[in-house]
Design a protein around this motif. Structure first.
Motif, PDB file in Angstrom:
ATOM      1  N   GLU A  24       0.805  -1.220   0.000  1.00  0.00           N
ATOM      2  CA  GLU A  24       0.000   0.000   0.000  1.00  0.00           C
ATOM      3  C   GLU A  24       0.839   1.272   0.000  1.00  0.00           C
ATOM      4  O   GLU A  24       0.328   2.375   0.208  1.00  0.00           O
ATOM      5  CB  GLU A  24      -0.943   0.016   1.213  1.00  0.00           C
ATOM      6  CG  GLU A  24      -0.245   0.077   2.563  1.00  0.00           C
ATOM      7  CD  GLU A  24       0.024  -1.298   3.178  1.00  0.00           C
ATOM      8  OE1 GLU A  24       0.037  -1.399   4.412  1.00  0.00           O
ATOM      9  OE2 GLU A  24       0.215  -2.257   2.405  1.00  0.00           O
ATOM     10  N   ALA A  25       2.137   1.144  -0.291  1.00  0.00           N
ATOM     11  CA  ALA A  25       3.028   2.300  -0.217  1.00  0.00           C
ATOM     12  C   ALA A  25       2.540   3.486  -1.033  1.00  0.00           C
ATOM     13  O   ALA A  25       2.594   4.634  -0.585  1.00  0.00           O
ATOM     14  CB  ALA A  25       4.434   1.903  -0.665  1.00  0.00           C
ATOM     15  N   GLY A  26       2.047   3.246  -2.241  1.00  0.00           N
ATOM     16  CA  GLY A  26       1.670   4.328  -3.137  1.00  0.00           C
ATOM     17  C   GLY A  26       0.259   4.843  -2.982  1.00  0.00           C
ATOM     18  O   GLY A  26      -0.137   5.795  -3.667  1.00  0.00           O
ATOM     19  N   VAL A  27      -0.522   4.247  -2.085  1.00  0.00           N
ATOM     20  CA  VAL A  27      -1.890   4.722  -1.853  1.00  0.00           C
ATOM     21  C   VAL A  27      -1.829   6.009  -1.033  1.00  0.00           C
ATOM     22  O   VAL A  27      -1.100   6.089  -0.051  1.00  0.00           O
ATOM     23  CB  VAL A  27      -2.722   3.657  -1.110  1.00  0.00           C
ATOM     24  CG1 VAL A  27      -4.121   4.193  -0.787  1.00  0.00           C
ATOM     25  CG2 VAL A  27      -2.817   2.380  -1.930  1.00  0.00           C
ATOM     26  N   PRO A  28      -2.586   7.055  -1.425  1.00  0.00           N
ATOM     27  CA  PRO A  28      -2.575   8.293  -0.641  1.00  0.00           C
ATOM     28  C   PRO A  28      -2.922   8.053   0.825  1.00  0.00           C
ATOM     29  O   PRO A  28      -3.736   7.173   1.151  1.00  0.00           O
ATOM     30  CB  PRO A  28      -3.642   9.148  -1.326  1.00  0.00           C
ATOM     31  CG  PRO A  28      -3.676   8.655  -2.734  1.00  0.00           C
ATOM     32  CD  PRO A  28      -3.430   7.172  -2.627  1.00  0.00           C
ATOM     33  N   ARG A  29      -2.320   8.848   1.690  1.00  0.00           N
ATOM     34  CA  ARG A  29      -2.586   8.688   3.114  1.00  0.00           C
ATOM     35  C   ARG A  29      -4.051   8.923   3.449  1.00  0.00           C
ATOM     36  O   ARG A  29      -4.591   8.289   4.365  1.00  0.00           O
ATOM     37  CB  ARG A  29      -1.715   9.655   3.915  1.00  0.00           C
ATOM     38  CG  ARG A  29      -0.240   9.301   3.878  1.00  0.00           C
ATOM     39  CD  ARG A  29       0.530  10.118   4.861  1.00  0.00           C
ATOM     40  NE  ARG A  29       1.945   9.774   4.822  1.00  0.00           N
ATOM     41  CZ  ARG A  29       2.818  10.159   5.738  1.00  0.00           C
ATOM     42  NH1 ARG A  29       2.423  10.896   6.748  1.00  0.00           N
ATOM     43  NH2 ARG A  29       4.078   9.807   5.635  1.00  0.00           N
ATOM     44  N   GLU A  30      -4.670   9.836   2.703  1.00  0.00           N
ATOM     45  CA  GLU A  30      -6.080  10.108   2.966  1.00  0.00           C
ATOM     46  C   GLU A  30      -6.941   8.870   2.756  1.00  0.00           C
ATOM     47  O   GLU A  30      -8.047   8.784   3.306  1.00  0.00           O
ATOM     48  CB  GLU A  30      -6.590  11.217   2.040  1.00  0.00           C
ATOM     49  CG  GLU A  30      -5.852  12.539   2.155  1.00  0.00           C
ATOM     50  CD  GLU A  30      -4.749  12.664   1.113  1.00  0.00           C
ATOM     51  OE1 GLU A  30      -4.698  13.710   0.444  1.00  0.00           O
ATOM     52  OE2 GLU A  30      -3.951  11.707   0.970  1.00  0.00           O
ATOM     53  N   LEU A  31      -6.443   7.919   1.980  1.00  0.00           N
ATOM     54  CA  LEU A  31      -7.193   6.697   1.691  1.00  0.00           C
ATOM     55  C   LEU A  31      -6.654   5.500   2.463  1.00  0.00           C
ATOM     56  O   LEU A  31      -7.015   4.361   2.182  1.00  0.00           O
ATOM     57  CB  LEU A  31      -7.161   6.420   0.184  1.00  0.00           C
ATOM     58  CG  LEU A  31      -7.678   7.553  -0.706  1.00  0.00           C
ATOM     59  CD1 LEU A  31      -7.660   7.135  -2.171  1.00  0.00           C
ATOM     60  CD2 LEU A  31      -9.082   7.982  -0.292  1.00  0.00           C
ATOM     61  N   GLY A  32      -5.780   5.768   3.427  1.00  0.00           N
ATOM     62  CA  GLY A  32      -5.291   4.710   4.300  1.00  0.00           C
ATOM     63  C   GLY A  32      -3.957   4.115   3.923  1.00  0.00           C
ATOM     64  O   GLY A  32      -3.505   3.151   4.560  1.00  0.00           O
ATOM     65  N   GLY A  33      -3.299   4.674   2.900  1.00  0.00           N
ATOM     66  CA  GLY A  33      -2.037   4.104   2.440  1.00  0.00           C
ATOM     67  C   GLY A  33      -0.812   4.798   2.981  1.00  0.00           C
ATOM     68  O   GLY A  33      -0.875   5.594   3.925  1.00  0.00           O
ATOM     69  N   GLY A  34       0.331   4.489   2.360  1.00  0.00           N
ATOM     70  CA  GLY A  34       1.608   5.007   2.824  1.00  0.00           C
ATOM     71  C   GLY A  34       1.941   6.389   2.327  1.00  0.00           C
ATOM     72  O   GLY A  34       2.850   7.044   2.852  1.00  0.00           O
ATOM     73  N   GLY A  35       1.261   6.857   1.285  1.00  0.00           N
ATOM     74  CA  GLY A  35       1.457   8.209   0.800  1.00  0.00           C
ATOM     75  C   GLY A  35       2.754   8.449   0.056  1.00  0.00           C
ATOM     76  O   GLY A  35       3.155   9.600  -0.143  1.00  0.00           O
ATOM     77  N   ALA A  36       3.436   7.388  -0.386  1.00  0.00           N
ATOM     78  CA  ALA A  36       4.704   7.570  -1.099  1.00  0.00           C
ATOM     79  C   ALA A  36       4.441   8.139  -2.484  1.00  0.00           C
ATOM     80  O   ALA A  36       3.560   7.672  -3.209  1.00  0.00           O
ATOM     81  CB  ALA A  36       5.456   6.247  -1.201  1.00  0.00           C
ATOM     82  N   GLU A  37       5.224   9.145  -2.866  1.00  0.00           N
ATOM     83  CA  GLU A  37       5.126   9.724  -4.196  1.00  0.00           C
ATOM     84  C   GLU A  37       6.024   8.953  -5.166  1.00  0.00           C
ATOM     85  O   GLU A  37       6.808   8.090  -4.761  1.00  0.00           O
ATOM     86  CB  GLU A  37       5.513  11.199  -4.161  1.00  0.00           C
ATOM     87  CG  GLU A  37       4.622  12.047  -3.271  1.00  0.00           C
ATOM     88  CD  GLU A  37       3.213  12.233  -3.813  1.00  0.00           C
ATOM     89  OE1 GLU A  37       3.017  11.964  -5.025  1.00  0.00           O
ATOM     90  OE2 GLU A  37       2.324  12.636  -3.043  1.00  0.00           O
ATOM     91  N   ILE A  38       5.925   9.273  -6.426  1.00  0.00           N
ATOM     92  CA  ILE A  38       6.597   8.486  -7.462  1.00  0.00           C
ATOM     93  C   ILE A  38       8.121   8.434  -7.288  1.00  0.00           C
ATOM     94  O   ILE A  38       8.712   7.353  -7.427  1.00  0.00           O
ATOM     95  CB  ILE A  38       6.176   8.977  -8.857  1.00  0.00           C
ATOM     96  CG1 ILE A  38       4.696   8.648  -9.066  1.00  0.00           C
ATOM     97  CG2 ILE A  38       7.021   8.340  -9.958  1.00  0.00           C
ATOM     98  CD1 ILE A  38       4.026   9.396 -10.179  1.00  0.00           C
TER      99      ILE A  38
END
Length: 391
Positions: free
Chosen positions: A64-78
């Protein structure tokens, strides 16, 4: 990580002040890499999927690294995702390449959700974060031309087809794929949809017996009279022509995929240098040529990431990313060839790890846009000609 790799790896990880006790994903890849390195030789020898390494990725939260934090993920950018894949590839190219196929789909969906208000992707991204769902890509099978057949029936479509190069098929939960629908007027469109791998109408055929990247287990996935409801079709497009969604996919995906090949080349360089230091007859000029080729690959990859940072996918960004893709492939392959030469006869022994990297790096030749279409696309762009059907 070698001193060399450290000096060439810009700190592209987003600052995470709200999570000071959490490793960023690049640091996590550095920590996990040695485990994967220990399995890589046996997986390659046995020609089996890197299942244990994928289990580790899931357990450690990289899915889940690339899932936005707002959606419960890690929020990693490209840039961070690319560096994560590059680090993993230094220890196991197959793990990194198979994982890049999931990662680029998550990153593309996250980008579209954030920058294009593609709210229809939110449930999928939330599932990836909450359930650690692994997405599969049918890759080259479903490039611009499309593949498979879709027949219109009441309430949806009946789909059949063979999806080649499905990396990590046995670990995946949802296959993101497409099929060609021929209308009554003879026009052809491509419908895009997700397929649950658990469906009785989906099977994996063991076709992956290859030169390199053996651990990706990129076997064929066969869809046999699969029903796809109208509501499950994400979008449709003309067959054989670029579409804005594919411009976005190409712009975002290939810097991630080619981060893997860059990592393979970097690890080959480090192995060869270590071997050469113990060989009095080693030729310094070979080491210099090796570093020169590798630096060219690194600079080309950095250019790809610069293009992604424009946040404006288009025919122009596709051209620039694909130029970068060709340069990374060309110079990474040349670097690994020089690594073999620098290491001498020791490189021929499997225990050294160089011959596996030599085989794995060959995969850089075969992703879209391959050399001929890429040159055509770049040339058409330079001459002001249409690139709509160049792929």
């Amino acid at each position: 990580m070698s001193t060399y790799a450290a000096t060439m790896s810009p700190d592209t990880s987003p600052v995470q002040p709200d999570l000071p006790d959490k490793e960023n994903f690049v640091d996590l890849a550095h920590r996990l890499g040695p485990q994967m390195a220990g399995r890589a030789m046996q997986v390659d020898s046995d020609n089996v999927f890197v299942s244990d390494s994928f289990a580790t990725l899931k357990e450690e939260g990289l899915i889940e690294a690339g899932v936005p934090r707002e959606l419960g993920g890690g929020g990693a950018e490209i840039p961070e995702l690319a560096e994560m894949l590059r680090v993993l590839a230094r220890d196991c190219g197959s793990t990194a390449l198979a994982f890049s196929m999931h990662t680029h789909q998550v990153a593309t969906a996250a980008w579209r959700w954030r920058h294009q208000n593609a709210l229809l992707l939110e449930p999928l991204l939330r599932r990836v974060a909450a359930e650690r769902v692994i997405l599969l890509s049918s890759g080259g099978s479903d490039w611009i031309g499309g593949s498979g057949e879709a027949e219109k029936v009441e309430g949806g479509f009946r789909v059949s087809g063979r999806k080649k190069f499905t990396s990590g098929a046995e670990a995946g939960n949802i296959l993101m794929t497409s099929a060609i629908y021929e209308k009554d007027d003879g026009s052809r469109s491509v419908i895009h949809f997700g397929v649950p791998m658990a469906s009785a109408n989906v099977r994996i055929e063991q076709t992956w017996n290859t030169l390199g990247m053996r651990g990706t287990a990129s076997n064929d996935v066969v869809l046999d009279d699969l029903f796809v409801a109208d509501a499950s079709v994400a979008f449709s497009r003309k067959a054989g022509e670029w579409h804005p969604v594919f411009q976005t996919i190409a712009t975002i995906a290939f810097p991630l995929v080619y981060a893997v090949y860059l990592g393979v080349a970097e690890s080959a360089r480090d192995i060869a240098i270590d071997i050469a230091r113990g060989r009095p007859q080693a030729d310094p000029s070979l080491a210099g040529r090796l570093d020169t080729e590798l630096r060219a690959a690194q600079l080309a990859h950095r250019w790809m990431l610069d293009i992604v940072a424009l946040n404006a996918p288009s025919a122009h960004t596709v051209n620039e990313v694909m130029i970068g893709r060709s340069l990374v492939a060309r110079h990474a392959i040349a670097a690994v060839e020089l690594a073999m030469e620098l290491a001498g006869g020791a490189s021929f022994y499997r225990a050294a790890g160089l011959e596996r990297r030599f085989r794995d790096i060959q995969g850089a030749r075969f992703h879209p846009l391959q050399a001929g279409p890429q040159a055509h696309y770049a040339g058409a762009t330079a001459l002001g000609l249409s690139t709509a059907k160049v792929y």
